[in-house]
Design an enzyme around this catalytic site. Structure first.
Site, PDB file in Angstrom:
ATOM      1  CB  SER A   6     -11.649  37.187  29.555  1.00 32.54           C
ATOM      2  OG  SER A   6     -11.348  35.809  29.550  1.00 32.54           O
ATOM      3  CG  HIS A  29     -11.519  37.923  25.262  1.00 35.24           C
ATOM      4  ND1 HIS A  29     -10.815  38.472  24.213  1.00 35.24           N
ATOM      5  CD2 HIS A  29     -10.676  37.034  25.855  1.00 35.24           C
ATOM      6  CE1 HIS A  29      -9.597  37.949  24.175  1.00 35.24           C
ATOM      7  NE2 HIS A  29      -9.485  37.064  25.156  1.00 35.24           N
ATOM      8  CG  ASP A  31      -9.459  33.794  26.825  1.00 35.94           C
ATOM      9  OD1 ASP A  31      -8.709  34.397  26.030  1.00 35.94           O
ATOM     10  OD2 ASP A  31     -10.000  34.340  27.805  1.00 35.94           O
ATOM     11  CG  MET A  33      -6.679  28.650  26.309  1.00 40.07           C
ATOM     12  SD  MET A  33      -6.020  28.852  27.975  1.00 40.07           S
ATOM     13  CE  MET A  33      -6.507  30.561  28.294  1.00 40.07           C
ATOM     14  CG  HIS A  62      -7.290  35.279  22.672  1.00 43.81           C
ATOM     15  ND1 HIS A  62      -6.783  35.620  23.916  1.00 43.81           N
ATOM     16  CD2 HIS A  62      -6.210  35.068  21.870  1.00 43.81           C
ATOM     17  CE1 HIS A  62      -5.452  35.575  23.866  1.00 43.81           C
ATOM     18  NE2 HIS A  62      -5.085  35.241  22.642  1.00 43.81           N
ATOM     19  CG  MET A  64      -4.371  31.908  23.433  1.00 43.56           C
ATOM     20  SD  MET A  64      -4.793  32.285  25.133  1.00 43.56           S
ATOM     21  CE  MET A  64      -6.584  32.370  24.971  1.00 43.56           C
ATOM     22  CG  MET A 133      -1.202  37.771  24.296  1.00 38.92           C
ATOM     23  SD  MET A 133      -2.923  37.660  24.856  1.00 38.92           S
ATOM     24  CE  MET A 133      -2.752  36.979  26.505  1.00 38.92           C
ATOM     25  CG  PHE A 139      -2.955  29.588  33.421  1.00 36.81           C
ATOM     26  CD1 PHE A 139      -3.720  28.481  33.761  1.00 36.81           C
ATOM     27  CD2 PHE A 139      -1.731  29.373  32.800  1.00 36.81           C
ATOM     28  CE1 PHE A 139      -3.271  27.189  33.508  1.00 36.81           C
ATOM     29  CE2 PHE A 139      -1.267  28.087  32.546  1.00 36.81           C
ATOM     30  CZ  PHE A 139      -2.038  26.991  32.902  1.00 36.81           C
ATOM     31  CG  ASP A 171      -6.368  38.870  26.816  1.00 40.35           C
ATOM     32  OD1 ASP A 171      -6.738  38.864  28.012  1.00 40.35           O
ATOM     33  OD2 ASP A 171      -6.512  37.894  26.046  1.00 40.35           O
ATOM     34  N   GLY A 173      -4.284  40.764  32.908  1.00 42.41           N
ATOM     35  CA  GLY A 173      -4.007  41.642  34.050  1.00 42.41           C
ATOM     36  C   GLY A 173      -4.563  43.043  33.908  1.00 42.41           C
ATOM     37  N   GLY A 193     -10.743  39.768  32.518  1.00 39.75           N
ATOM     38  CA  GLY A 193     -11.379  38.542  33.002  1.00 39.75           C
ATOM     39  C   GLY A 193     -11.693  38.647  34.480  1.00 39.75           C
ATOM     40  CB  SER A 194      -9.627  38.058  37.492  1.00 37.86           C
ATOM     41  OG  SER A 194      -8.500  38.695  36.955  1.00 37.86           O
TER      42      SER A 194
END
Ligand code: DX5
Ligand code: ZN
Length: 218
Positions: A6, A29, A31, A33, A62, A64, A133, A139, A171, A173, A193-194
């Site tokens: 992400s 990916h 995001d 938003m 994705h 949102m 999710m 976030f 998606d 964590g 992501g992170s």
């Protein structure tokens, strides 16, 4: 087993370079938003069009956002190879999924943590992927919600019964310590992501995640 890093955790001032760091991934990916469906604002179609011009990998959008019936087809028409809308926001998901496919994209439905899958199982024939999710959307960098694993299992079981090639994405964590539980529960596309962009070597992080789920089959 596919890895979709992400860009939410990437350097937004250098997105082209950040895409090149994950050229070994299966997808990028993105995001989107809108500060209405979720309490955060990221980027929209003009930026996605620019990313499509330089991305070494297909784009997994994705969305949102409110009113995906109106806005999601534009992402498919622009060339995103996968477009995910949230079922909580869609007015006519069946028509929307058909429109996305007609525009050449894989059509995907996302479920927030509080949204049950069962009422939407009859949409499976219209879908190429279901996104479960594993955090509250909005976030990056949040903790994985283990209580979503039964839903991943439920979606995988329904996909098996239905047949066909429908992917199950997780998606939120997803990282070294959590990715294997996701694979065991039935996921086959992993957004991170992170865990990828927080690493010194993003490509190596992609390979490490891939190695953890290699050998799992559904
Ligand atoms: C959250 C986004 C995710 C986010 C995941 O609303 O949909 O794609 O970037 O970030 P991590 O992997 O850090 O939880
Ligand atoms: Zn996402």
């Amino acid at each position: 087993m596919q890895i979709s890093p992400s860009l939410l955790s990437a350097d937004f001032a250098n997105l082209e370079a950040e895409l090149k760091r994950i050229a070994n991934a299966d997808w990028a990916h993105v995001d989107v938003m809108d500060a209405h469906f979720v309490p955060n604002l990221t980027l929209g179609l003009p930026v996605v069009e620019a990313l499509l011009r330089v991305s070494p990998v297909p784009i997994d959008a994705h969305l949102m956002i409110d009113d995906p019936d109106r806005w999601a087809p534009g992402y498919a028409e622009a060339g995103c190879q996968s477009v995910t809308f949230h079922i909580e926001a869609a007015r006519d998901p069946r028509t929307l999924a058909r429109t996305l496919r007609a525009a050449g994209a894989r059509a995907a439905m996302a479920l927030k943590p509080g949204t049950a899958f069962a009422p939407y199982e009859d949409l499976l024939p219209e879908l190429d992927m279901v996104l479960v999710m594993t955090v509250e959307p909005g976030f990056g960098g949040q903790s994985f919600m283990t209580d979503q694993l039964p839903k991943v299992r439920e979606v995988r079981d329904a996909v098996k019964r239905h047949g066909g090639e429908i992917w199950v994405q997780v998606d939120g964590g997803v990282s070294g310590p959590t990715i294997e539980q996701c694979a065991e529960a039935g996921a086959d596309v992993f957004v991170a992501g992170s865990a990828v962009y927080g690493a010194e070597d993003a490509a190596a992080a992609v390979e490490e995640l891939r190695a953890l789920v290699r050998g799992h089959h559904h």
